[in-house]
Scaffold this motif. Structure first.
Motif, short mmCIF file in Angstrom:
data_model
loop_
_atom_site.label_atom_id
_atom_site.label_comp_id
_atom_site.label_asym_id
_atom_site.label_seq_id
_atom_site.Cartn_x
_atom_site.Cartn_y
_atom_site.Cartn_z
N HIS A 1 0.85 -1.20 0.00
CA HIS A 1 0.00 0.00 0.00
C HIS A 1 0.88 1.24 0.00
O HIS A 1 1.76 1.39 0.85
CB HIS A 1 -0.92 0.00 1.22
N CYS B 1 0.58 5.66 -0.63
CA CYS B 1 -0.45 6.70 -0.72
C CYS B 1 0.13 8.10 -0.60
O CYS B 1 1.22 8.27 -0.08
CB CYS B 1 -1.50 6.48 0.37
N TYR B 2 -0.61 9.08 -1.07
CA TYR B 2 -0.37 10.52 -0.84
C TYR B 2 1.08 10.93 -0.96
O TYR B 2 1.74 11.27 0.01
CB TYR B 2 -0.83 10.93 0.57
N ASP C 1 -9.05 4.70 -0.27
CA ASP C 1 -7.73 5.25 -0.55
C ASP C 1 -6.68 4.81 0.47
O ASP C 1 -5.50 4.64 0.13
CB ASP C 1 -7.77 6.79 -0.47
N CYS C 2 -7.08 4.70 1.72
CA CYS C 2 -6.11 4.49 2.80
C CYS C 2 -6.87 3.89 3.98
O CYS C 2 -8.05 3.60 3.86
CB CYS C 2 -5.50 5.86 3.16
ZN LIG Z 1 -2.30 5.04 3.19
#
Ligand SMILES: [Zn+2]
Length: 324
Positions: free
Chosen positions: A206, A208-209, A290-291
């Motif tokens: 995973h 993200c961002y 998303d998370c």
């Molecule tokens: Zn995340």
């Protein structure tokens, strides 16, 4: 089944568990009582996921605080610092490597077994990755960032092997720090090679961002079967990169913005899925937020997931399935 649904991992802790954790930290509650409440909260979050209709469940991480500190507390070679301020007003206790990093024994395996025993649905195991553990720690022992990350990779590989032996079919190794340090993407690839070496379970990471522009397409070399990515918060700008540099791996696509309190309508999620399906073949897509959902309320988390599951059922029907 096409478009299986899941979540990234964390869920909000219920109020009674937040109270219990702070009582425990002040020495006002015995560890056994905290553990009992963590198990109760784990069962509740599994029932919620079943009721919502998700296909691949998680344990909700009710027994974890910070995602790096939790693992550091359970590894030899770390001490935990006093409170350190990170971005914004978030304070946390930072791991400090002071001796060789080694796994004392299984860390999450009992929790995996317990969670899996509560449901017929598959349980995804989730760990924090070696690159992120290294990046979020101070190092007072190893000669370089690479040495610390490699030691962590060996320890996490042991945990992955034990989870696989305990029956985990999906093992996710979170590396949120990868996207904020593009200059070290090669190191992130090398350490994941150690973590996933010889593993037959489906491996997932995973991310993200961050500055995906700087790590894509290089990040595709991270040796996992599936990339679990935040897409909605950045308005699906990843799709342009996917078009430019197509890839053959699976994707778990973030179709819920976990930074927003607003519950997405079913239509909004359907629109996001349709945009995605124009770029990635359906058989390579898993659907999730998303998370982690831990910053939302339990009600927001549940309602967002309901929209997601309903939208997926509609799209499955359109694509010729029975929506199940
Ligand atoms: Zn995340």
């Amino acid at each position: 089944m096409i478009l299986p649904t899941t979540t990234v991992g964390s869920f909000p802790k219920p109020e009674y568990l937040r109270v219990a954790r702070s009582k425990f930290s002040r020495g006002e509650m015995p560890g056994e009582e905290l553990h009992r409440l963590e198990r109760k909260a784990t069962e509740e979050i599994i029932r919620m996921q079943e009721e919502v209709g998700l296909d691949i469940l998680v344990d909700g991480e009710m027994y974890r605080g910070d995602m790096a500190t939790y693992f550091a507390e359970n590894l030899d070679g770390f001490r935990i610092s006093g409170l350190v301020r990170s971005y914004g007003n978030r304070y946390y206790r930072k791991p400090v490597a002071i001796a060789p990093i080694k796994r004392r024994g299984p860390i999450t395996v009992d929790w995996f077994r317990y969670a899996q025993s509560l449901t017929q649905l598959p349980m995804k195991a989730i760990l924090t990755g070696p690159y992120t553990m290294m990046d979020w720690s101070f190092d007072e022992y190893y000669p370089s960032r690479e040495h610390l990350a490699m030691a962590l990779a060996e320890a996490i590989h042991e945990e992955v092997k034990d989870l696989e032996a305990a029956g985990a079919k999906y093992i996710q190794v979170d590396e949120p720090a990868v996207s904020v340090r593009p200059e070290e993407i090669d190191l992130a690839v090398r350490v994941m090679k150690v973590v996933t070496d010889g593993i037959q379970a489906k491996t997932i990471t995973h991310i993200c961002y961050g500055s995906f522009d700087d790590i894509y397409p290089k990040m595709l070399e991270i040796p996992v079967d599936q990339f679990d990515l935040e897409l909605s918060n950045s308005d699906f700008d990843m799709l342009d990169r996917f078009r430019k540099y197509p890839f053959s791996k699976e994707i778990a696509a973030g179709v819920l913005d976990v930074h927003s309190h607003a519950v997405e309508s079913v239509k909004t999620v359907e629109t996001r899925l349709r945009r995605l399906l124009k770029v990635i073949p359906v058989e390579r897509i898993t659907v999730d937020p998303d998370c982690g959902l831990k910053t939302r309320t339990t009600e927001e988390a549940r309602d967002k997931l309901k929209s997601m599951v309903t939208a997926v059922k509609t799209i499955r029907k359109e694509l010729g399935g029975n929506g199940k």
